[in-house]
Design an enzyme around this catalytic site. Structure first.
Site, PDB file in Angstrom:
ATOM      1  N   CYS A 165     -21.777 -20.882  36.270  1.00 57.77           N
ATOM      2  CA  CYS A 165     -22.870 -20.757  35.552  1.00 57.77           C
ATOM      3  C   CYS A 165     -23.460 -20.968  34.479  1.00 57.77           C
ATOM      4  CB  CYS A 165     -22.660 -18.572  35.496  1.00 57.77           C
ATOM      5  SG  CYS A 165     -21.556 -17.437  36.632  1.00 57.77           S
ATOM      6  N   HIS A 305     -25.452 -13.997  27.489  1.00 58.20           N
ATOM      7  CA  HIS A 305     -24.718 -14.187  28.739  1.00 58.20           C
ATOM      8  C   HIS A 305     -25.228 -12.654  29.853  1.00 58.20           C
ATOM      9  CE1 HIS A 305     -23.131 -15.790  31.990  1.00 58.20           C
ATOM     10  NE2 HIS A 305     -22.006 -15.584  31.856  1.00 58.20           N
ATOM     11  N   HIS A 342     -27.391 -11.985  37.668  1.00 55.49           N
ATOM     12  CA  HIS A 342     -26.990 -12.914  38.028  1.00 55.49           C
ATOM     13  C   HIS A 342     -27.111 -14.547  39.115  1.00 55.49           C
ATOM     14  CE1 HIS A 342     -24.543 -15.662  36.383  1.00 55.49           C
ATOM     15  NE2 HIS A 342     -23.304 -14.788  35.722  1.00 55.49           N
TER      16      HIS A 342
END
Length: 417
Positions: A165, A305, A342
């Site tokens: 990620c 995040h 996400h």
């Protein structure tokens, strides 16, 4: 040697809440959720039945049908977002040296749908290895920047960073370094991902990473809320045109902001879980500040995040308190994943864009879906809950972290002439 200054001159986005920059920004500041029941396949036997899909998207509006069939969705998304960014930056064959224009892209997984389809097709046969000749070129993670460079004739550095990620944030840091070292004039950077598939959802479900709030998908991504139960998978792409400052000025380019610095670190702790005290996150933000030659008290905004996982959100906010001390309560902190879900390898790209647009408009998108206070989170922190907040932002940071303990942080600042 004297390092060059690096600025952002173009933006492009294809997201679950908007298919271009204008739509994306309007949805962000209005707190729109991109989560909804999955439409790509039958979810009856699946634990999680929703995701943040790209909506109202017809690839043939952007890419020739024959060409599109030779690309996995993650590469299609990359082309669409990068086309918007290149057009926005005003990059043409006449105002750049194609040998000094590169493409450094991020993808955490790559062509997962293609891999899934080809293997399932093979499994239904008699064991004879029959595969599409475009199987490998569609699947491999490096192919998105290859398509971007081939379409535009860019002959500079061309590759993909893969760090889960953190992939597109790592790509931007690499691009930033190539330009400030004088090796390139322009680099198209960002990332794309298209993992809302049977394999993608099933794999993350087996790790207990995804929210299972099937009765209320639109509120499932709830970073920092005490009732959060996992992240919501998203898809799409975010593209940025990074350019050497004098080169941008010489061609009269519009400039969004300057990139002040980038930091990287590793948790060196666990395959999927963050260090409980956020040690790797502390390191990456300190590294970014050091690279930018900035003090903690100069930071106005952090796009976290903030994935909406029980462990990750607490560890990141602990790290912010550790790095910024008393100043932490003066920072507008948010998580745009509350709206977009996400996007894995594309997360850093679209969240960098959100940070840059927050600087441009003096408005910070909210962290939506928050209703229950988590006692493990410092109550003095301003998490920009449920409503956008106006603020003059001179400096913003964007955090992205990946499975394996990969941490990346990019700092953006208002341009000082």
């Amino acid at each position: 040697m004297e390092l060059k200054r690096v600025v952002v001159t173009g933006l492009g986005a294809l997201t679950p809440i908007g298919n271009n920059i204008e739509e994306y920004w309007n949805a962000l500041i209005n707190g729109v959720s991109g989560a909804a029941p999955i439409t790509y396949y039958d979810t009856e036997k699946h634990k999680t039945k929703f995701a943040c899909e790209v909506k109202n998207f017809n690839v043939e509006d952007f890419i020739d049908r024959k060409e599109a069939r030779r690309m996995d969705k993650f590469a299609q998304y990359a082309i669409v977002a990068s086309d918007e960014a290149i057009l926005d930056a005003g990059i043409t064959a006449d105002n750049v040296d194609k040998h000094r224009v590169g493409v450094i892209w991020g993808a955490g997984i790559g062509g997962l749908e293609t891999f899934q389809e080809e293997v399932l097709y093979y499994a239904k046969g008699d064991g004879t290895p029959k595969f599409n000749p475009f199987f490998i070129p569609k699947m491999i993670a490096d192919i998105a920047p290859a398509h971007i460079s081939m379409k535009n004739g860019f002959m500079g550095p061309n590759y993909t960073t893969v760090s889960a990620c953190a992939s597109s944030a790592n790509a931007m840091i690499d691009a930033f370094n190539y330009i400030r070292l004088g090796l390139c004039d322009v680099i198209i950077s960002g990332g794309s991902e298209a993992a809302v598939t049977i394999a993608g959802m099933g794999g993350f479900n087996s790790m207990h990473a995804l929210s299972t709030r099937n009765d209320s998908p639109e509120t499932a991504s709830r970073p920092f809320d005490a009732t959060r139960d996992g992240f919501v998978l998203g898809e799409g792409a975010g593209a940025l045109v990074l350019e050497e400052y004098e080169h941008a000025k010489a061609r009269g380019a519009k400039i969004y902001c300057e990139i002040g610095g980038g930091g990287m670190s590793s948790d060196a702790y666990h395959l999927t879980a963050p260090h409980p005290e956020g040690l790797g996150v502390i390191a990456v933000m300190n590294n970014c500040l050091r690279d930018a030659k900035m003090k903690p008290e100069e930071i106005d905004h952090i796009n976290t995040h903030g994935t909406s996982t029980p462990l990750g959100d607490v560890a990141e906010l602990k790290a912010i308190s550790a790095v910024f001390g008393d100043h932490a309560k003066n920072i507008n902190i948010n998580s745009t994943k509350s709206m977009t879900g996400h996007l894995l390898g594309a997360a850093g790209g679209i969240e960098a864009i959100a940070s840059i647009l927050a600087i441009k408009h003096g408005l910070i998108p909210p962290t939506i879906n928050h209703s229950v206070v988590d006692e493990n989170i410092n109550p003095e922190l301003n998490l920009t809950l449920n409503k956008a907040q106006k603020r003059d932002i001179k400096v913003a940071m964007s955090n992205t972290f990946g499975f394996g303990g990969h941490n990346a942080c990019v700092l953006f600042k208002k341009l000082e002439e």
